[in-house]
Motif scaffolding. Structure first.
Motif, short mmCIF file in Angstrom:
data_model
loop_
_atom_site.label_atom_id
_atom_site.label_comp_id
_atom_site.label_asym_id
_atom_site.label_seq_id
_atom_site.Cartn_x
_atom_site.Cartn_y
_atom_site.Cartn_z
N ILE A 116 0.84 -1.20 0.00
CA ILE A 116 0.00 0.00 0.00
C ILE A 116 0.88 1.25 0.00
N LEU A 117 1.88 1.27 0.88
CA LEU A 117 2.75 2.44 0.98
C LEU A 117 3.61 2.64 -0.26
N ALA A 118 4.04 1.56 -0.88
CA ALA A 118 4.81 1.68 -2.13
C ALA A 118 3.94 2.30 -3.22
N LEU A 130 2.53 7.35 -6.49
CA LEU A 130 1.58 8.39 -6.88
C LEU A 130 2.07 9.77 -6.48
N ALA A 131 2.60 9.88 -5.27
CA ALA A 131 3.11 11.17 -4.79
C ALA A 131 4.32 11.62 -5.62
N GLU A 132 5.22 10.71 -5.87
CA GLU A 132 6.41 11.05 -6.64
C GLU A 132 6.06 11.44 -8.07
N ALA A 133 5.01 10.83 -8.62
CA ALA A 133 4.57 11.19 -9.96
C ALA A 133 4.07 12.64 -10.02
N ARG A 134 3.64 13.17 -8.89
CA ARG A 134 3.19 14.57 -8.80
C ARG A 134 4.31 15.49 -8.31
#
Length: 116
Positions: free
Chosen positions: A73-75, A80-84
């Motif tokens: 889940i955390l990966a 998603l966060a890094e993609a933003r």
């Protein structure tokens, strides 16, 4: 406005909506983000992706399955966060009631907003 945002998730479809909204808010505000997944051990609360637990499943097996689900889940939320373009921290409190683990993580991370 919000410098540190804590985003809590259990990997469920409903929680994923909060993850998406939290990431978008953090990106728009250039906030620091911490993701948290809290694992309970013997309550029967199951994280998304965790296999069903049988009547005679031992504590070690439950903890291992919960840890594996939380890592996945955390990966996923980190990607998603890094993609933003967001740098994020991830936290996985174990053997806690989710509400208590979320609040403890919010305090430790200095969060001024919890998204869930």
């Amino acid at each position: 406005m919000y410098a540190r945002i804590l985003i809590a998730t259990d990997g469920s479809e409903v929680a994923q909506r909060a993850v998406t909204q939290g990431i978008e808010l953090a990106a728009s505000l250039d906030s620091k983000v911490t993701f948290v997944v809290v694992s309970e051990t013997i309550t029967g609360n199951i994280l998304a992706g965790q296999p069903e637990i049988g009547l005679f499943t031992g504590t070690h097996d439950i903890e291992a399955a919960s840890d594996k689900a939380a890592v996945n889940i955390l990966a996923n939320v980190r990607k998603l966060a890094e993609a933003r373009g967001l740098d994020c921290a991830i936290v996985h409190p174990r053997n806690m009631v989710p509400s208590e683990g979320i609040l403890a993580t919010a305090t430790e991370s200095g969060a001024d907003l919890i998204v869930m």
